[in-house]
Design an enzyme around this catalytic site. Structure first.
Site, PDB file in Angstrom:
ATOM      1  CE  LYS A  51      -1.275   1.814   4.262  1.00  0.00           C
ATOM      2  NZ  LYS A  51       0.026   2.364   5.017  1.00  0.00           N
ATOM      3  CG  HIS A  91       1.411  -4.072   8.029  1.00  0.00           C
ATOM      4  ND1 HIS A  91       1.434  -3.050   7.923  1.00  0.00           N
ATOM      5  CD2 HIS A  91       1.646  -4.312   9.559  1.00  0.00           C
ATOM      6  CE1 HIS A  91       1.236  -2.004   8.924  1.00  0.00           C
ATOM      7  NE2 HIS A  91       1.680  -2.964   9.990  1.00  0.00           N
ATOM      8  CE  LYS A 134      -0.398  -5.153  12.924  1.00  0.00           C
ATOM      9  NZ  LYS A 134       0.942  -4.634  13.596  1.00  0.00           N
ATOM     10  CG  ASP A 194      -0.521   6.227   6.972  1.00  0.00           C
ATOM     11  OD1 ASP A 194       0.240   5.565   6.123  1.00  0.00           O
ATOM     12  OD2 ASP A 194       0.025   6.442   8.019  1.00  0.00           O
ATOM     13  CG  HIS A 217      -3.579  -0.839   8.402  1.00  0.00           C
ATOM     14  ND1 HIS A 217      -2.882  -1.562   7.579  1.00  0.00           N
ATOM     15  CD2 HIS A 217      -2.575   0.157   8.513  1.00  0.00           C
ATOM     16  CE1 HIS A 217      -1.908  -1.178   7.148  1.00  0.00           C
ATOM     17  NE2 HIS A 217      -1.397  -0.244   7.804  1.00  0.00           N
ATOM     18  CE  LYS A 228       2.834  -0.323  17.310  1.00  0.00           C
ATOM     19  NZ  LYS A 228       2.058   0.421  16.178  1.00  0.00           N
TER      20      LYS A 228
HETATM   21  C1  BG6 Z   1       1.751   1.656   8.351  1.00  0.00           C
HETATM   22  C2  BG6 Z   1       1.609   3.204   8.393  1.00  0.00           C
HETATM   23  O1  BG6 Z   1       1.046   0.942   7.259  1.00  0.00           O
HETATM   24  O2  BG6 Z   1       1.227   1.203   9.546  1.00  0.00           O
HETATM   25  C3  BG6 Z   1       2.190   3.971   9.485  1.00  0.00           C
HETATM   26  O3  BG6 Z   1       1.937   3.686   6.828  1.00  0.00           O
HETATM   27  C4  BG6 Z   1       2.021   3.200  10.410  1.00  0.00           C
HETATM   28  O4  BG6 Z   1       2.018   5.178   9.449  1.00  0.00           O
HETATM   29  C5  BG6 Z   1       1.751   1.765  10.381  1.00  0.00           C
HETATM   30  O5  BG6 Z   1       2.894   3.536  11.733  1.00  0.00           O
HETATM   31  C6  BG6 Z   1       1.356   1.099  11.795  1.00  0.00           C
HETATM   32  O6  BG6 Z   1       1.857  -0.367  11.761  1.00  0.00           O
HETATM   33  P1  BG6 Z   1       1.891  -1.433  13.181  1.00  0.00           P
HETATM   34  O7  BG6 Z   1       2.048  -2.642  12.764  1.00  0.00           O
HETATM   35  O8  BG6 Z   1       2.860  -0.640  13.863  1.00  0.00           O
HETATM   36  O9  BG6 Z   1       0.678  -0.831  13.994  1.00  0.00           O
END
Ligand code: BG6
Length: 491
Positions: free
Chosen positions: A147, A177, A181, A234, A239, A344
């Site tokens: 992406k 991605h 997970k 993004d 996601h 996070k």
């Molecule tokens: C990416 C985005 O696809 O996913 C980023 O471009 C983001 O901005 C990231 O930080 C988050 O991924 P994860 O796996 O760390 O939650």
């Protein structure tokens, strides 16, 4: 993970010296090596626009592996063995005449060719045409793309058309991605392996759903990219909508890629369009100002390195999404995601409706709803909040809410949860598309988010400010409070 892959793969990685390849892709391949999952004949051709030779590149990659693989998972012997698989090829991606050398590298043994384009999406078409023009790919080649596929519906069609000129849909592995997970895949197991939930998974039993994907990081030196994208493009277009689909989709008839993807598309098609008159009640966009992160002061979005003044790009968005179908009618999906939030944390909370008739102390009625909390990261696991009687003679029939807790690392004594890219690369090597996104999914997702961004452009209303280190603009709290609810952390 399970059995090693029993066919050899020739993996051509375009953009092999870029950030994604070095931070994620090579470490993931190293982990597959460590787990003994790679076929012994599998080889990787790192392709990039820097003049270098294979031994220099192997040295660079070794340094990057040391940097990005956890110390206790780094084994110099395994790294050495893995890097022996890697060759390097300098290539100007735009020069069709240079591609012939790629054929010289191909294995003489039968092997699956995988082309991984870790490049800007604008290059996908040109690389594909040049590969075809030099007979470097055929109808069995698997092609992996990242992406963002475009920045709106129209531009995504252009990219998909260019890919479609050279490859069939069953050759294309579009990465999101989040689908790699472990806990995201667990949503499928949770929903379709447990009849307990299957029978409760609809508007008769669920009042609302929350999906939060919070990040504590800012935009990490990616202003140039991020300012053109923003949090909706993004994170939401891909996601978060994928998570929503996995929660909301009907049971697929089997686990094949198309059965799952057909069900996801039905959800995307049933999502109610957010019209201009709904923007005040259904959408909040925010942009962080200076604040703190991890106890340290951090600059605001407009003061980040490379920032342009006056940008209206959102770093936070909260949405109330509705799905107009039989299963979900009247059940809002509250979604929020942002940068520079306090921690996070990605989690989904399924709020169940209260029992039809309440017989306990009225002052405890606020406890009455069961919740299923699915923690995607960190601390992967699930917790079902149920009500029990409080212990003790003096407590009468006082209620108490407590968790039925499943923390994957403890319950299953797993020493590590594989990174999403390990799973995804492994599935590509096996030729399984079920964790990859089909063209129509990408396009329906763009269609839904495009109208939100169009509404923002038309109204010209700037994003609401929130201080770095907070949970976004207060308007996002107001959005859910108006419906008599609260975000889980605030509950
Ligand atoms: C990416 C985005 O696809 O996913 C980023 O471009 C983001 O901005 C990231 O930080 C988050 O991924 P994860 O796996 O760390 O939650």
């Amino acid at each position: 993970m399970a059995d090693p892959i029993n066919t050899r793969c020739d993996l051509m990685m375009f953009g092999a010296l870029g950030d994604l390849a070095q931070r994620k892709l090579f470490p993931a391949m190293y982990q597959l090596e460590r787990a003994g999952l790679l076929h012994k004949g599998t080889r990787i051709l790192a392709i990039a626009r820097n003049k270098a030779d294979s031994s220099e590149v192997r040295k660079t990659l070794l340094g990057k592996l040391k940097e990005h693989v956890r110390k206790d998972e780094f084994d110099a012997g395994v790294a050495e063995q893995f890097l022996q698989r890697v060759d390097y090829q300098f290539l100007d991606f735009t020069n069709p005449d240079g591609y012939g050398v790629l054929n010289d590298w191909r294995s003489k043994e039968p092997s699956n060719l995988i082309v991984y384009m870790a490049t800007p999406p604008a290059m996908y078409g040109e690389i594909s045409r040049n590969l075809r023009g030099n007979n470097c790919c055929d109808q069995n080649t698997r092609v992996v793309v990242e992406k963002p596929i475009g920045h709106d519906l129209e531009s995504s069609k252009v990219i998909n058309d260019e890919l479609g000129e050279v490859y069939n849909e069953d050759q294309l592995f579009r990465i999101d991605h989040y689908l790699g997970k472990e806990t995201v895949q667990n949503l499928i197991a949770l929903r379709f392996a447990n009849n307990l939930f299957a029978s409760q998974w609809d508007q008769n039993h669920i009042s609302h759903v929350e999906i939060s994907v919070a990040e504590s990081v800012g935009i990490e030196g990616r202003w140039g990219y991020f300012d053109k994208a923003g949090q909706v493009r993004d994170m939401v277009q891909n996601h978060l909508l994928q998570l929503l689909c996995l929660i909301a989709m009907d049971p697929p008839s089997d686990l094949s890629a198309d059965s799952i993807r057909n069900e996801k598309v039905k959800v995307l098609k049933a999502m109610r369009r957010i019209t201009p008159d709904m923007m005040d009640t259904h959408v909040v966009r925010g942009q962080y100002t200076a604040g703190t992160s991890g106890g340290k002061p951090v600059p605001g979005y407009l003061e980040e390195e490379g920032a342009a003044r006056g940008s209206k790009t959102e770093t936070f968005v909260a949405l109330k999404a509705e799905i107009d179908n039989w299963r979900w009618s009247g059940v809002p999906f509250y979604i929020r995601t942002g940068k520079r939030l306090p921690e996070k944390l990605s989690q989904i909370i399924i709020h169940f409706k209260p029992a039809p008739h309440y017989i306990f102390d009225p002052d405890q009625k606020h406890l009455a709803n069961n919740k299923l909390i699915i923690r995607l990261q960190p601390d992967e696991g699930m917790s079902l909040q149920i009500l029990t009687k409080d212990q003790g003679l003096d407590k009468g029939m006082r209620l108490r809410q407590g968790p039925l807790e499943l923390t994957f690392s403890e319950t299953f004594e797993t020493d590590r949860i594989p990174d999403a890219y390990e799973r995804l690369l492994w599935e590509v090597m096996k030729g399984n598309q079920y964790l990859f996104v089909r063209r129509d999914e990408v396009e329906h997702a763009w269609q839904w988010v495009d109208q939100i961004m169009r509404n923002w452009d038309d109204s010209g209303v700037p994003p609401k400010r929130y201080a770095a280190g907070t949970w976004g603009p207060v308007a996002s709290i107001a959005m859910i409070t108006r419906d008599g609810r609260s975000w889980y952390e605030d509950a």
